[in-house]
Motif scaffolding. Sequence first.
Motif, PDB file in Angstrom:
ATOM      1  N   ALA A  21      -8.021   8.803 -10.577  1.00  0.00           N
ATOM      2  CA  ALA A  21      -8.225   8.003 -11.789  1.00  0.00           C
ATOM      3  C   ALA A  21      -7.442   6.691 -11.717  1.00  0.00           C
ATOM      4  O   ALA A  21      -7.918   5.640 -12.155  1.00  0.00           O
ATOM      5  CB  ALA A  21      -7.807   8.806 -13.017  1.00  0.00           C
ATOM      6  N   ALA A  22      -6.233   6.749 -11.149  1.00  0.00           N
ATOM      7  CA  ALA A  22      -5.420   5.536 -11.026  1.00  0.00           C
ATOM      8  C   ALA A  22      -6.095   4.517 -10.118  1.00  0.00           C
ATOM      9  O   ALA A  22      -6.092   3.315 -10.395  1.00  0.00           O
ATOM     10  CB  ALA A  22      -4.035   5.887 -10.491  1.00  0.00           C
ATOM     11  N   SER A  23      -6.691   4.992  -9.024  1.00  0.00           N
ATOM     12  CA  SER A  23      -7.352   4.075  -8.097  1.00  0.00           C
ATOM     13  C   SER A  23      -8.562   3.418  -8.752  1.00  0.00           C
ATOM     14  O   SER A  23      -8.829   2.229  -8.536  1.00  0.00           O
ATOM     15  CB  SER A  23      -7.765   4.815  -6.827  1.00  0.00           C
ATOM     16  N   ARG A  24      -9.302   4.191  -9.578  1.00  0.00           N
ATOM     17  CA  ARG A  24     -10.441   3.594 -10.287  1.00  0.00           C
ATOM     18  C   ARG A  24      -9.967   2.536 -11.275  1.00  0.00           C
ATOM     19  O   ARG A  24     -10.579   1.477 -11.420  1.00  0.00           O
ATOM     20  CB  ARG A  24     -11.231   4.689 -11.017  1.00  0.00           C
ATOM     21  N   GLU A  25      -8.883   2.807 -11.973  1.00  0.00           N
ATOM     22  CA  GLU A  25      -8.345   1.857 -12.947  1.00  0.00           C
ATOM     23  C   GLU A  25      -7.889   0.565 -12.272  1.00  0.00           C
ATOM     24  O   GLU A  25      -8.073  -0.530 -12.808  1.00  0.00           O
ATOM     25  CB  GLU A  25      -7.174   2.501 -13.690  1.00  0.00           C
ATOM     26  N   MET A  26      -7.305   0.687 -11.085  1.00  0.00           N
ATOM     27  CA  MET A  26      -6.769  -0.482 -10.390  1.00  0.00           C
ATOM     28  C   MET A  26      -7.807  -1.181  -9.522  1.00  0.00           C
ATOM     29  O   MET A  26      -7.566  -2.295  -9.041  1.00  0.00           O
ATOM     30  CB  MET A  26      -5.578  -0.075  -9.516  1.00  0.00           C
ATOM     31  N   GLY A  27      -8.944  -0.532  -9.308  1.00  0.00           N
ATOM     32  CA  GLY A  27      -9.961  -1.123  -8.453  1.00  0.00           C
ATOM     33  C   GLY A  27      -9.592  -1.081  -6.986  1.00  0.00           C
ATOM     34  O   GLY A  27     -10.018  -1.941  -6.205  1.00  0.00           O
ATOM     35  N   LEU A  28      -8.790  -0.084  -6.605  1.00  0.00           N
ATOM     36  CA  LEU A  28      -8.366   0.085  -5.218  1.00  0.00           C
ATOM     37  C   LEU A  28      -8.812   1.451  -4.715  1.00  0.00           C
ATOM     38  O   LEU A  28      -9.176   2.337  -5.495  1.00  0.00           O
ATOM     39  CB  LEU A  28      -6.838  -0.024  -5.101  1.00  0.00           C
ATOM     40  N   SER A  29      -8.755   1.618  -3.401  1.00  0.00           N
ATOM     41  CA  SER A  29      -9.067   2.931  -2.843  1.00  0.00           C
ATOM     42  C   SER A  29      -7.911   3.886  -3.123  1.00  0.00           C
ATOM     43  O   SER A  29      -6.776   3.469  -3.355  1.00  0.00           O
ATOM     44  CB  SER A  29      -9.306   2.825  -1.336  1.00  0.00           C
ATOM     45  N   ARG A  30      -8.226   5.178  -3.084  1.00  0.00           N
ATOM     46  CA  ARG A  30      -7.185   6.186  -3.328  1.00  0.00           C
ATOM     47  C   ARG A  30      -6.077   6.081  -2.288  1.00  0.00           C
ATOM     48  O   ARG A  30      -4.895   6.196  -2.614  1.00  0.00           O
ATOM     49  CB  ARG A  30      -7.814   7.582  -3.305  1.00  0.00           C
ATOM     50  N   SER A  31      -6.454   5.841  -1.038  1.00  0.00           N
ATOM     51  CA  SER A  31      -5.449   5.752   0.020  1.00  0.00           C
ATOM     52  C   SER A  31      -4.551   4.531  -0.175  1.00  0.00           C
ATOM     53  O   SER A  31      -3.346   4.583   0.112  1.00  0.00           O
ATOM     54  CB  SER A  31      -6.124   5.691   1.390  1.00  0.00           C
ATOM     55  N   ALA A  32      -5.123   3.431  -0.686  1.00  0.00           N
ATOM     56  CA  ALA A  32      -4.323   2.224  -0.916  1.00  0.00           C
ATOM     57  C   ALA A  32      -3.287   2.465  -2.006  1.00  0.00           C
ATOM     58  O   ALA A  32      -2.126   2.046  -1.885  1.00  0.00           O
ATOM     59  CB  ALA A  32      -5.230   1.059  -1.295  1.00  0.00           C
ATOM     60  N   VAL A  33      -3.687   3.157  -3.078  1.00  0.00           N
ATOM     61  CA  VAL A  33      -2.745   3.469  -4.155  1.00  0.00           C
ATOM     62  C   VAL A  33      -1.656   4.398  -3.648  1.00  0.00           C
ATOM     63  O   VAL A  33      -0.468   4.227  -3.953  1.00  0.00           O
ATOM     64  CB  VAL A  33      -3.490   4.093  -5.354  1.00  0.00           C
ATOM     65  N   ASN A  34      -2.047   5.382  -2.843  1.00  0.00           N
ATOM     66  CA  ASN A  34      -1.077   6.325  -2.291  1.00  0.00           C
ATOM     67  C   ASN A  34      -0.056   5.602  -1.411  1.00  0.00           C
ATOM     68  O   ASN A  34       1.152   5.872  -1.467  1.00  0.00           O
ATOM     69  CB  ASN A  34      -1.804   7.399  -1.493  1.00  0.00           C
ATOM     70  N   LYS A  35      -0.527   4.647  -0.603  1.00  0.00           N
ATOM     71  CA  LYS A  35       0.380   3.888   0.262  1.00  0.00           C
ATOM     72  C   LYS A  35       1.371   3.067  -0.563  1.00  0.00           C
ATOM     73  O   LYS A  35       2.541   2.939  -0.195  1.00  0.00           O
ATOM     74  CB  LYS A  35      -0.421   2.970   1.179  1.00  0.00           C
ATOM     75  N   LEU A  36       0.912   2.510  -1.671  1.00  0.00           N
ATOM     76  CA  LEU A  36       1.803   1.729  -2.530  1.00  0.00           C
ATOM     77  C   LEU A  36       2.917   2.596  -3.102  1.00  0.00           C
ATOM     78  O   LEU A  36       4.092   2.199  -3.127  1.00  0.00           O
ATOM     79  CB  LEU A  36       1.001   1.082  -3.668  1.00  0.00           C
ATOM     80  N   VAL A  37       2.560   3.801  -3.563  1.00  0.00           N
ATOM     81  CA  VAL A  37       3.564   4.690  -4.155  1.00  0.00           C
ATOM     82  C   VAL A  37       4.534   5.193  -3.091  1.00  0.00           C
ATOM     83  O   VAL A  37       5.751   5.250  -3.313  1.00  0.00           O
ATOM     84  CB  VAL A  37       2.885   5.865  -4.880  1.00  0.00           C
ATOM     85  N   ILE A  38       4.016   5.548  -1.922  1.00  0.00           N
ATOM     86  CA  ILE A  38       4.888   6.006  -0.829  1.00  0.00           C
ATOM     87  C   ILE A  38       5.855   4.896  -0.424  1.00  0.00           C
ATOM     88  O   ILE A  38       7.045   5.141  -0.192  1.00  0.00           O
ATOM     89  CB  ILE A  38       4.040   6.463   0.376  1.00  0.00           C
ATOM     90  N   ALA A  39       5.361   3.670  -0.351  1.00  0.00           N
ATOM     91  CA  ALA A  39       6.223   2.546   0.009  1.00  0.00           C
ATOM     92  C   ALA A  39       7.321   2.364  -1.030  1.00  0.00           C
ATOM     93  O   ALA A  39       8.477   2.067  -0.691  1.00  0.00           O
ATOM     94  CB  ALA A  39       5.390   1.273   0.138  1.00  0.00           C
ATOM     95  N   LEU A  40       6.986   2.549  -2.299  1.00  0.00           N
ATOM     96  CA  LEU A  40       7.981   2.428  -3.363  1.00  0.00           C
ATOM     97  C   LEU A  40       9.045   3.515  -3.221  1.00  0.00           C
ATOM     98  O   LEU A  40      10.255   3.236  -3.342  1.00  0.00           O
ATOM     99  CB  LEU A  40       7.296   2.512  -4.729  1.00  0.00           C
ATOM    100  N   GLU A  41       8.614   4.742  -2.968  1.00  0.00           N
ATOM    101  CA  GLU A  41       9.569   5.838  -2.791  1.00  0.00           C
ATOM    102  C   GLU A  41      10.478   5.584  -1.587  1.00  0.00           C
ATOM    103  O   GLU A  41      11.692   5.822  -1.640  1.00  0.00           O
ATOM    104  CB  GLU A  41       8.817   7.159  -2.619  1.00  0.00           C
TER     105      GLU A  41
END
Length: 298
Positions: A21-41
């Motif tokens: 759902a987050a990826s749809r809201e941001m207009g990004l792929s699921r993997s791209a959103v996951n990479k952003l969160v992992i990078a933040l962690e």
Amino acid sequence: MDRFEQIRAFTQVVAFAGFAAASREMGLSRSAVNKLVIALENDLGVQLLHRSTRVVTPTETGLAFYAQCLEILASLEEAERSLTQLQEEPRGRLRVNAPMSFGTLHLAPALANFLIHYPDLQLQLTLSDRFIDPIEEGFDITIRIAAPQTVASLIVHPLAPAPRVLCATSTYLSTHGSPTHPNDLHAHSCLHYGQLAVENQWTLLGPDGTHTISVAGALCSNNGEVLRDAAVRGLGIALLPRFIIEAELQQGTLQVVLPDYHPPELTLSVIYPVNRHLSTKVRLLVSFLQERFGQNTG
């Protein structure tokens, strides 16, 4: 990697309880959103999310960080909103420089009307007849009456011609004679703009060509209203912009001398720095001046 995008991705995942759902809201792929969160962690050195195949929830640390992130994003949105309002609603200080006579006779009354329409503006009007570089001296706008010019770092926005004429009283002309040619000015008291220590010349264009005449007289000044008043008192012939003497010409107090000859044309212009993001207050004032003075300087 953009920290703002990382934080936005993290808050969206928590808000929507999952990456899909987050990826749809941001207009990004699921993997791209996951990479952003992992990078933040990785950057923070903490785990922010519990991940399972069915649900994503924040850790205790992640939940506290989520609350702080919401405050940061809210503050950023408020800052952007304030900036937008500042651009849309003119407010704050507006510094303007203009020539002395034009400023007192015409600009000051017009600016009073401008401020009535925009009460949140504080306008600082400085009057000076010397050329002012708005960038060097910190002005938002300068207004000048001069020959057309081009300056790379400035926008020169012409408003209207500023015609000048030779003028004198009928009493002076009846006493000293009316010149019929520019060369006759040598025999007259010419009230000129400038300094006594500098030779003053008037250039006049007429049916028989261009004439440059050295002039001298009872008075010289760097202020047009002073020269106008001297001409009205019968002290000589003055070369002045019509916007200074229009009332006297209409009333017959002064009359035009050598009507077939005129000096090179000057232009009333608004000058401001080249800026791709022109502020609303400057844009509105330029538009106001165009409407008020465009093609209307006498």
